[in-house]
Design a protein around this motif. Structure first.
Motif, PDB file in Angstrom:
ATOM      1  N   PHE A  83      35.778  48.747-131.147  1.00 28.44           N
ATOM      2  CA  PHE A  83      35.838  48.336-129.748  1.00 28.44           C
ATOM      3  C   PHE A  83      34.541  48.807-129.100  1.00 28.44           C
ATOM      4  CE2 PHE A  83      40.341  49.101-130.802  1.00 28.44           C
ATOM      5  CZ  PHE A  83      40.920  47.923-130.370  1.00 28.44           C
ATOM      6  N   SER A  84      33.712  47.876-128.630  1.00 34.82           N
ATOM      7  CA  SER A  84      32.481  48.236-127.936  1.00 34.82           C
ATOM      8  C   SER A  84      32.687  48.024-126.442  1.00 34.82           C
ATOM      9  CB  SER A  84      31.313  47.374-128.432  1.00 34.82           C
ATOM     10  OG  SER A  84      31.008  47.678-129.770  1.00 34.82           O
ATOM     11  N   VAL A  85      32.674  49.125-125.702  1.00 35.78           N
ATOM     12  CA  VAL A  85      32.801  49.059-124.254  1.00 35.78           C
ATOM     13  C   VAL A  85      31.512  48.418-123.732  1.00 35.78           C
ATOM     14  CG1 VAL A  85      32.996  50.489-122.169  1.00 35.78           C
ATOM     15  CG2 VAL A  85      34.318  51.066-124.212  1.00 35.78           C
ATOM     16  N   PRO A  86      31.581  47.565-122.699  1.00 32.74           N
ATOM     17  CA  PRO A  86      30.366  46.908-122.206  1.00 32.74           C
ATOM     18  C   PRO A  86      29.243  47.901-121.913  1.00 32.74           C
ATOM     19  CG  PRO A  86      32.290  45.957-121.157  1.00 32.74           C
ATOM     20  CD  PRO A  86      32.769  47.154-121.954  1.00 32.74           C
ATOM     21  N   GLU A  87      28.040  47.468-122.214  1.00 29.96           N
ATOM     22  CA  GLU A  87      26.863  48.308-122.020  1.00 29.96           C
ATOM     23  C   GLU A  87      26.785  48.807-120.581  1.00 29.96           C
ATOM     24  OE1 GLU A  87      22.068  48.101-122.846  1.00 29.96           O
ATOM     25  OE2 GLU A  87      23.362  46.517-123.595  1.00 29.96           O
ATOM     26  N   GLY A  88      26.424  50.062-120.446  1.00 35.94           N
ATOM     27  CA  GLY A  88      26.292  50.663-119.122  1.00 35.94           C
ATOM     28  C   GLY A  88      27.548  51.372-118.642  1.00 35.94           C
ATOM     29  N   ILE A  89      28.646  51.224-119.356  1.00 37.56           N
ATOM     30  CA  ILE A  89      29.893  51.883-118.975  1.00 37.56           C
ATOM     31  C   ILE A  89      30.191  52.993-119.970  1.00 37.56           C
ATOM     32  CG2 ILE A  89      32.379  51.615-118.643  1.00 37.56           C
ATOM     33  CD1 ILE A  89      31.801  48.702-117.841  1.00 37.56           C
ATOM     34  N   LEU A  90      30.383  54.200-119.441  1.00 42.23           N
ATOM     35  CA  LEU A  90      30.718  55.350-120.275  1.00 42.23           C
ATOM     36  C   LEU A  90      32.109  55.826-119.880  1.00 42.23           C
ATOM     37  CD1 LEU A  90      27.318  57.252-120.226  1.00 42.23           C
ATOM     38  CD2 LEU A  90      28.264  55.804-122.033  1.00 42.23           C
ATOM     39  N   PRO A  91      33.102  55.524-120.698  1.00 38.28           N
ATOM     40  CA  PRO A  91      34.479  55.866-120.318  1.00 38.28           C
ATOM     41  C   PRO A  91      34.738  57.370-120.313  1.00 38.28           C
ATOM     42  CG  PRO A  91      34.437  54.962-122.534  1.00 38.28           C
ATOM     43  CD  PRO A  91      33.045  54.844-121.989  1.00 38.28           C
ATOM     44  N   ASN A  92      35.595  57.780-119.373  1.00 36.64           N
ATOM     45  CA  ASN A  92      36.059  59.163-119.362  1.00 36.64           C
ATOM     46  C   ASN A  92      37.541  59.237-119.747  1.00 36.64           C
ATOM     47  OD1 ASN A  92      37.223  58.146-117.051  1.00 36.64           O
ATOM     48  ND2 ASN A  92      36.644  59.867-115.751  1.00 36.64           N
ATOM     49  N   ASP A  93      38.133  58.072-120.056  1.00 37.87           N
ATOM     50  CA  ASP A  93      39.504  58.017-120.534  1.00 37.87           C
ATOM     51  C   ASP A  93      39.726  56.661-121.207  1.00 37.87           C
ATOM     52  OD1 ASP A  93      42.093  58.798-121.057  1.00 37.87           O
ATOM     53  OD2 ASP A  93      42.753  58.797-118.967  1.00 37.87           O
ATOM     54  N   ILE A  94      40.619  56.647-122.205  1.00 37.49           N
ATOM     55  CA  ILE A  94      40.926  55.412-122.919  1.00 37.49           C
ATOM     56  C   ILE A  94      42.424  55.306-123.167  1.00 37.49           C
ATOM     57  CG2 ILE A  94      38.678  55.150-124.041  1.00 37.49           C
ATOM     58  CD1 ILE A  94      39.893  56.423-126.573  1.00 37.49           C
ATOM     59  N   ARG A  95      42.854  54.094-123.403  1.00 36.61           N
ATOM     60  CA  ARG A  95      44.233  53.809-123.822  1.00 36.61           C
ATOM     61  C   ARG A  95      44.119  52.769-124.925  1.00 36.61           C
ATOM     62  NH1 ARG A  95      48.682  50.486-120.244  1.00 36.61           N
ATOM     63  NH2 ARG A  95      48.743  48.946-121.907  1.00 36.61           N
ATOM     64  N   PHE A  96      44.844  52.990-126.017  1.00 42.68           N
ATOM     65  CA  PHE A  96      44.751  52.114-127.181  1.00 42.68           C
ATOM     66  C   PHE A  96      46.077  51.396-127.383  1.00 42.68           C
ATOM     67  CE2 PHE A  96      44.951  52.058-132.027  1.00 42.68           C
ATOM     68  CZ  PHE A  96      44.306  50.840-132.132  1.00 42.68           C
ATOM     69  N   ASP A  97      46.087  50.083-127.126  1.00 43.59           N
ATOM     70  CA  ASP A  97      47.266  49.248-127.383  1.00 43.59           C
ATOM     71  C   ASP A  97      47.213  48.806-128.828  1.00 43.59           C
ATOM     72  OD1 ASP A  97      47.310  49.520-124.599  1.00 43.59           O
ATOM     73  OD2 ASP A  97      48.235  47.557-124.332  1.00 43.59           O
ATOM     74  N   ILE A  98      48.156  49.273-129.615  1.00 39.23           N
ATOM     75  CA  ILE A  98      48.094  49.126-131.071  1.00 39.23           C
ATOM     76  C   ILE A  98      48.712  47.837-131.588  1.00 39.23           C
ATOM     77  CG2 ILE A  98      50.186  50.466-131.471  1.00 39.23           C
ATOM     78  CD1 ILE A  98      48.652  51.667-133.909  1.00 39.23           C
ATOM     79  N   SER A  99      49.456  47.110-130.759  1.00 39.38           N
ATOM     80  CA  SER A  99      50.049  45.854-131.211  1.00 39.38           C
ATOM     81  C   SER A  99      50.417  44.988-130.024  1.00 39.38           C
ATOM     82  CB  SER A  99      51.299  46.120-132.054  1.00 39.38           C
ATOM     83  OG  SER A  99      51.913  44.902-132.428  1.00 39.38           O
ATOM     84  N   SER A 100      50.288  43.681-130.215  1.00 40.73           N
ATOM     85  CA  SER A 100      50.732  42.703-129.221  1.00 40.73           C
ATOM     86  C   SER A 100      51.862  41.848-129.764  1.00 40.73           C
ATOM     87  CB  SER A 100      49.559  41.794-128.824  1.00 40.73           C
ATOM     88  OG  SER A 100      48.522  42.550-128.263  1.00 40.73           O
ATOM     89  N   LYS A 101      52.126  41.959-131.063  1.00 40.65           N
ATOM     90  CA  LYS A 101      53.117  41.106-131.741  1.00 40.65           C
ATOM     91  C   LYS A 101      54.408  41.876-132.000  1.00 40.65           C
ATOM     92  CE  LYS A 101      49.935  37.913-132.581  1.00 40.65           C
ATOM     93  NZ  LYS A 101      49.793  36.725-131.888  1.00 40.65           N
ATOM     94  N   LYS A 102      55.521  41.330-131.526  1.00 39.72           N
ATOM     95  CA  LYS A 102      56.812  42.004-131.702  1.00 39.72           C
ATOM     96  C   LYS A 102      57.241  42.114-133.163  1.00 39.72           C
ATOM     97  CE  LYS A 102      59.172  41.497-127.340  1.00 39.72           C
ATOM     98  NZ  LYS A 102      60.395  41.087-126.670  1.00 39.72           N
ATOM     99  N   ASP A 103      56.720  41.269-134.023  1.00 36.98           N
ATOM    100  CA  ASP A 103      57.128  41.309-135.429  1.00 36.98           C
ATOM    101  C   ASP A 103      56.154  42.098-136.311  1.00 36.98           C
ATOM    102  OD1 ASP A 103      55.035  39.486-135.322  1.00 36.98           O
ATOM    103  OD2 ASP A 103      55.932  38.119-136.770  1.00 36.98           O
ATOM    104  N   GLN A 104      55.300  42.895-135.681  1.00 36.00           N
ATOM    105  CA  GLN A 104      54.317  43.669-136.445  1.00 36.00           C
ATOM    106  C   GLN A 104      55.015  44.728-137.307  1.00 36.00           C
ATOM    107  OE1 GLN A 104      51.557  44.186-138.320  1.00 36.00           O
ATOM    108  NE2 GLN A 104      50.466  43.424-136.511  1.00 36.00           N
ATOM    109  N   GLU A 105      54.534  44.870-138.526  1.00 35.05           N
ATOM    110  CA  GLU A 105      55.021  45.918-139.424  1.00 35.05           C
ATOM    111  C   GLU A 105      54.400  47.251-138.992  1.00 35.05           C
ATOM    112  OE1 GLU A 105      54.460  44.919-143.554  1.00 35.05           O
ATOM    113  OE2 GLU A 105      55.043  42.836-143.206  1.00 35.05           O
ATOM    114  N   PRO A 106      54.899  48.380-139.498  1.00 35.81           N
ATOM    115  CA  PRO A 106      54.287  49.665-139.150  1.00 35.81           C
ATOM    116  C   PRO A 106      52.784  49.666-139.435  1.00 35.81           C
ATOM    117  CG  PRO A 106      56.372  50.021-140.253  1.00 35.81           C
ATOM    118  CD  PRO A 106      56.078  48.541-140.353  1.00 35.81           C
ATOM    119  N   VAL A 107      52.035  50.333-138.571  1.00 36.29           N
ATOM    120  CA  VAL A 107      50.583  50.421-138.681  1.00 36.29           C
ATOM    121  C   VAL A 107      50.215  51.869-138.945  1.00 36.29           C
ATOM    122  CG1 VAL A 107      48.403  50.176-137.421  1.00 36.29           C
ATOM    123  CG2 VAL A 107      50.200  48.445-137.158  1.00 36.29           C
ATOM    124  N   LYS A 108      49.369  52.080-139.947  1.00 32.97           N
ATOM    125  CA  LYS A 108      48.905  53.428-140.277  1.00 32.97           C
ATOM    126  C   LYS A 108      47.502  53.609-139.709  1.00 32.97           C
ATOM    127  CE  LYS A 108      48.047  56.686-143.928  1.00 32.97           C
ATOM    128  NZ  LYS A 108      47.239  56.804-145.105  1.00 32.97           N
TER     129      LYS A 108
END
Length: 178
Positions: A83-108
């Motif tokens: 994930f490349s945050v747009p140039e010029g933006i330096l995040p001080n916090d993040i949130r990671f959405d690990i799935s958008s699909k309800k039928d997703q199998e477990p993710v390691k």
């Protein structure tokens, strides 16, 4: 004529070297100069769309404007997404959405790396719970780094929020004076 021959030979050599290791080539291509990158090494079996939300000091809450989407193809082997945050933006916090699909199998999740201008901080699988906390849509196994998804009726929004332990590391990667 000599110059054209030298250039042609150089192109052939570069092509041969770059074809030698496709995975390394892909990572180098996707890391952009002057961007803050969140690099996630994971095992994900089904196609999905993962999302990184980010905030900087001018933003008080996560919103849809400050996101990076990554369409991932499911594979049986580990893969790296960047994930490349747009140039010029330096995040001080993040949130990671690990799935958008309800039928997703477990993710390691094998690791998460924060990177900016040569400074990196890598969070190994064994330390994920020290820096991230899953929401109610994720049952997370600390021992294996595996996220299993919990469906509650129509609601489905599995994500990881940061814990306070990550903030000093984010600042170091950003290059902020402490």
């Amino acid at each position: 004529m000599k110059t054209k021959l030298i250039l042609l030979n150089l192109l052939v050599i570069v092509s041969l070297i770059s074809c030698k290791n496709k995975e390394e080539e892909k990572t180098v291509e996707e890391v952009k100069a002057n961007t803050f990158d969140v690099i996630v090494d994971l095992d994900i079996k089904k196609d999905d769309e993962l999302i990184l939300f980010y905030k900087d000091p001018s933003i008080s809450f996560f919103d849809d404007k400050n996101t990076v989407y990554y369409g991932v193809k499911g594979k049986d082997e580990p893969q790296t997404i960047i994930f490349s945050v747009p140039e010029g933006i330096l995040p001080n916090d993040i949130r990671f959405d690990i799935s958008s699909k309800k039928d997703q199998e477990p993710v390691k999740i094998n690791s998460v790396t924060l990177s900016f201008e040569g400074r990196t901080f890598k969070i190994e699988q064994k330390d994920l719970s020290k820096y991230f906390t899953p929401n109610e849509f994720i049952k997370f196994d600390d021992a294996t780094g595996t996220a299993t998804f919990v469906k509650e009726g129509e609601s489905y929004d599995p994500y990881f929020l940061t814990k306070p332990a990550i903030y000093p590391e984010l600042e170091k990667v950003r290059g902020a004076k402490m």
